[in-house]
Design a protein around this motif. Sequence first.
Motif, mmCIF file in Angstrom:
data_model
loop_
_atom_site.group_PDB
_atom_site.id
_atom_site.type_symbol
_atom_site.label_atom_id
_atom_site.label_comp_id
_atom_site.label_asym_id
_atom_site.label_seq_id
_atom_site.Cartn_x
_atom_site.Cartn_y
_atom_site.Cartn_z
ATOM 1 N N GLY A 90 -11.452 4.873 6.074
ATOM 2 C CA GLY A 90 -12.521 3.930 6.350
ATOM 3 C C GLY A 90 -12.189 2.505 5.960
ATOM 4 N N ASP A 91 -11.171 2.305 5.106
ATOM 5 C CA ASP A 91 -10.754 0.950 4.756
ATOM 6 C C ASP A 91 -10.229 0.234 5.998
ATOM 7 O OD1 ASP A 91 -11.404 1.472 2.163
ATOM 8 O OD2 ASP A 91 -9.344 1.529 1.403
ATOM 9 N N THR A 92 -10.497 -1.048 6.100
ATOM 10 C CA THR A 92 -10.054 -1.832 7.258
ATOM 11 C C THR A 92 -9.494 -3.170 6.814
ATOM 12 O OG1 THR A 92 -12.222 -2.860 7.596
ATOM 13 C CG2 THR A 92 -11.808 -0.782 8.759
ATOM 14 N N TRP A 93 -8.622 -3.745 7.650
ATOM 15 C CA TRP A 93 -8.144 -5.107 7.471
ATOM 16 C C TRP A 93 -7.634 -5.597 8.814
ATOM 17 C CZ3 TRP A 93 -5.638 -0.932 5.078
ATOM 18 C CH2 TRP A 93 -4.371 -0.596 5.575
ATOM 19 N N LEU A 134 0.820 -1.204 0.000
ATOM 20 C CA LEU A 134 0.000 0.000 0.000
ATOM 21 C C LEU A 134 0.856 1.257 0.000
ATOM 22 C CD1 LEU A 134 -2.492 -1.074 2.831
ATOM 23 C CD2 LEU A 134 -2.688 -1.524 0.394
ATOM 24 N N ALA A 135 0.391 2.282 -0.681
ATOM 25 C CA ALA A 135 1.026 3.598 -0.678
ATOM 26 C C ALA A 135 -0.031 4.621 -1.094
ATOM 27 C CB ALA A 135 2.219 3.644 -1.626
ATOM 28 N N PRO A 136 0.154 5.890 -0.727
ATOM 29 C CA PRO A 136 -0.851 6.895 -1.092
ATOM 30 C C PRO A 136 -0.828 7.264 -2.572
ATOM 31 C CG PRO A 136 0.980 7.937 0.025
ATOM 32 C CD PRO A 136 1.209 6.457 0.120
ATOM 33 N N VAL A 137 0.283 6.966 -3.258
ATOM 34 C CA VAL A 137 0.401 7.236 -4.694
ATOM 35 C C VAL A 137 1.010 6.013 -5.358
ATOM 36 C CG1 VAL A 137 0.620 9.746 -4.437
ATOM 37 C CG2 VAL A 137 2.682 8.312 -4.394
ATOM 38 N N THR A 138 0.806 5.905 -6.657
ATOM 39 C CA THR A 138 1.391 4.779 -7.398
ATOM 40 C C THR A 138 2.483 5.233 -8.356
ATOM 41 O OG1 THR A 138 -0.368 4.954 -9.053
ATOM 42 C CG2 THR A 138 -0.711 3.402 -7.237
ATOM 43 N N SER A 182 0.459 11.430 3.734
ATOM 44 C CA SER A 182 0.773 10.249 4.542
ATOM 45 C C SER A 182 -0.471 9.430 4.872
ATOM 46 C CB SER A 182 1.451 10.666 5.852
ATOM 47 O OG SER A 182 2.730 11.214 5.636
ATOM 48 N N ILE A 183 -0.358 8.118 4.676
ATOM 49 C CA ILE A 183 -1.398 7.198 5.148
ATOM 50 C C ILE A 183 -1.347 7.181 6.673
ATOM 51 C CG2 ILE A 183 -2.134 4.791 5.231
ATOM 52 C CD1 ILE A 183 -0.969 4.441 2.430
ATOM 53 N N VAL A 184 -2.475 7.462 7.297
ATOM 54 C CA VAL A 184 -2.580 7.451 8.756
ATOM 55 C C VAL A 184 -3.382 6.218 9.153
ATOM 56 C CG1 VAL A 184 -3.419 8.666 10.799
ATOM 57 C CG2 VAL A 184 -2.419 9.954 8.886
ATOM 58 N N LEU A 185 -2.826 5.404 10.039
ATOM 59 C CA LEU A 185 -3.435 4.140 10.426
ATOM 60 C C LEU A 185 -3.711 4.089 11.917
ATOM 61 C CD1 LEU A 185 -1.181 1.622 8.435
ATOM 62 C CD2 LEU A 185 -3.400 2.555 7.758
ATOM 63 N N ARG A 186 -4.863 3.544 12.255
ATOM 64 C CA ARG A 186 -5.202 3.241 13.644
ATOM 65 C C ARG A 186 -5.183 1.723 13.801
ATOM 66 N NH1 ARG A 186 -8.569 5.219 17.957
ATOM 67 N NH2 ARG A 186 -9.433 3.455 19.104
ATOM 68 N N LEU A 187 -4.469 1.242 14.805
ATOM 69 C CA LEU A 187 -4.343 -0.180 15.085
ATOM 70 C C LEU A 187 -5.016 -0.465 16.424
ATOM 71 C CD1 LEU A 187 -2.919 -2.969 14.396
ATOM 72 C CD2 LEU A 187 -1.023 -2.134 15.801
ATOM 73 N N VAL A 234 -4.569 -7.827 11.091
ATOM 74 C CA VAL A 234 -3.255 -8.453 11.233
ATOM 75 C C VAL A 234 -3.371 -9.341 12.462
ATOM 76 C CG1 VAL A 234 -0.790 -8.102 11.594
ATOM 77 C CG2 VAL A 234 -2.089 -6.460 10.217
ATOM 78 N N GLY A 235 -3.520 -10.649 12.245
ATOM 79 C CA GLY A 235 -3.857 -11.522 13.363
ATOM 80 C C GLY A 235 -5.193 -11.100 13.944
ATOM 81 N N ASP A 236 -5.221 -10.912 15.266
ATOM 82 C CA ASP A 236 -6.445 -10.478 15.938
ATOM 83 C C ASP A 236 -6.518 -8.964 16.084
ATOM 84 O OD1 ASP A 236 -7.408 -13.069 16.287
ATOM 85 O OD2 ASP A 236 -6.243 -13.348 18.130
ATOM 86 N N ALA A 237 -5.572 -8.246 15.507
ATOM 87 C CA ALA A 237 -5.583 -6.781 15.558
ATOM 88 C C ALA A 237 -6.291 -6.240 14.317
ATOM 89 C CB ALA A 237 -4.162 -6.231 15.636
ATOM 90 N N SER A 238 -7.015 -5.153 14.488
ATOM 91 C CA SER A 238 -7.706 -4.528 13.351
ATOM 92 C C SER A 238 -7.025 -3.217 12.998
ATOM 93 C CB SER A 238 -9.179 -4.279 13.683
ATOM 94 O OG SER A 238 -9.316 -3.385 14.771
ATOM 95 N N VAL A 239 -6.974 -2.920 11.710
ATOM 96 C CA VAL A 239 -6.324 -1.721 11.184
ATOM 97 C C VAL A 239 -7.370 -0.900 10.441
ATOM 98 C CG1 VAL A 239 -4.459 -0.810 9.751
ATOM 99 C CG2 VAL A 239 -4.175 -3.014 10.928
ATOM 100 N N THR A 240 -7.408 0.403 10.712
ATOM 101 C CA THR A 240 -8.341 1.303 10.040
ATOM 102 C C THR A 240 -7.576 2.476 9.453
ATOM 103 O OG1 THR A 240 -10.064 0.752 11.658
ATOM 104 C CG2 THR A 240 -10.433 2.701 10.295
#
Length: 346
Positions: free
Chosen positions: A144-147, A113-117, A170-175, A149-155
């Motif tokens: 709003g995208d989620t996935w 993943l990246a903010p630009v290609t 910058s991609i900002v992630l909440r774990l 990693v094991g039992d942890a969720s990423v938003t």
Amino acid sequence: MRIIENLILALLLALSTTACGGEGQSAPSAAPAEGALEVHYIDVGQADSALILCGGESMLIDGGNVADSSLVVSYLADQGVDSLDYVVCTHAHEDHVGGLSGPLSQYPAEHVLAPVTEYDTKAFENFLKYTRQQGLEVTSPSPGDTWTVGDASVTVLGPQKAYEDTNNTSIVLRLDYGETSFLFTGDAERDAEADMLEAGAALQADVLKVGHHGSNTSTSYPFLREVAPEYAVISVGEGNDYGHPHEETMSRLRDADVTVYRTDLQGHIVATSDGESISFAVQKNAGVPTNPTQGAQADHYIGNINSKVFHRPDCSGLPAERNQVEFANRTDAVNAGYTPCGRCKP
């Protein structure tokens, strides 16, 4: 030329045990116990890299500079990583994307993943090259995208819009893991922070990876108040040319009573969560002061009712008496929504 580049990269990787495996250079803990989450803030100097391990799955967020490729590969090997479920380039600057080429050349990945290609630098082009060599394409997530990693969720919380400033892309992630939470902000600056606040993003987190290496362009008072972290981690190089972390940012973290960890002082930093509480281990200098108070504190502070700025009582920029409000301490002034004067630096 491409053959030469590949030979150079192979040489760097062959030397990785020297770069990261010497005395006193190992990670402060081993792979996570079953039922635990580990967040490794890898010491890549004036750059960023973090490894998330949970339930046998992994996510790598940034890889430092190009010269850090071998260090990151060696660190992953030390943690028993044999594949990467997610590789995230928060944004296209070299101190975040540069070191991802090594891991992508050595470990199979599922998602990149990246903010630009597209981005016109050699570091980003190599990132794309090694991604495509795995038969993958870089994708750009949306808020709003989620996935998992094991039992942890990423938003995904940001970026909320398009920006000309690469830092703000910058991609900002909440774990989230159980009742504990971590926020990764890349180099997002005040504009991007304000847009996340306006969008009502779920920013509150127990641990904040401080934006832009502790620059005063990030971690604004409104953003910090919304995140309300108990802990903060600053990925920063010792004696760097930028003066990071800036005193203004450190002052804001003191005002918020945040416990600070720093890679320039403590090396690799590992946060472990059991879903209810978080503990930290550092590579070195466990007891070093990471955010000491600068200078003597005044016995009270004077706020300007109009500008919402507070001053030391001896500041030459004090407002007229009719526009003054007195605070017993800095915390009271900050909680009232006032910001410190840039002249007297209260």
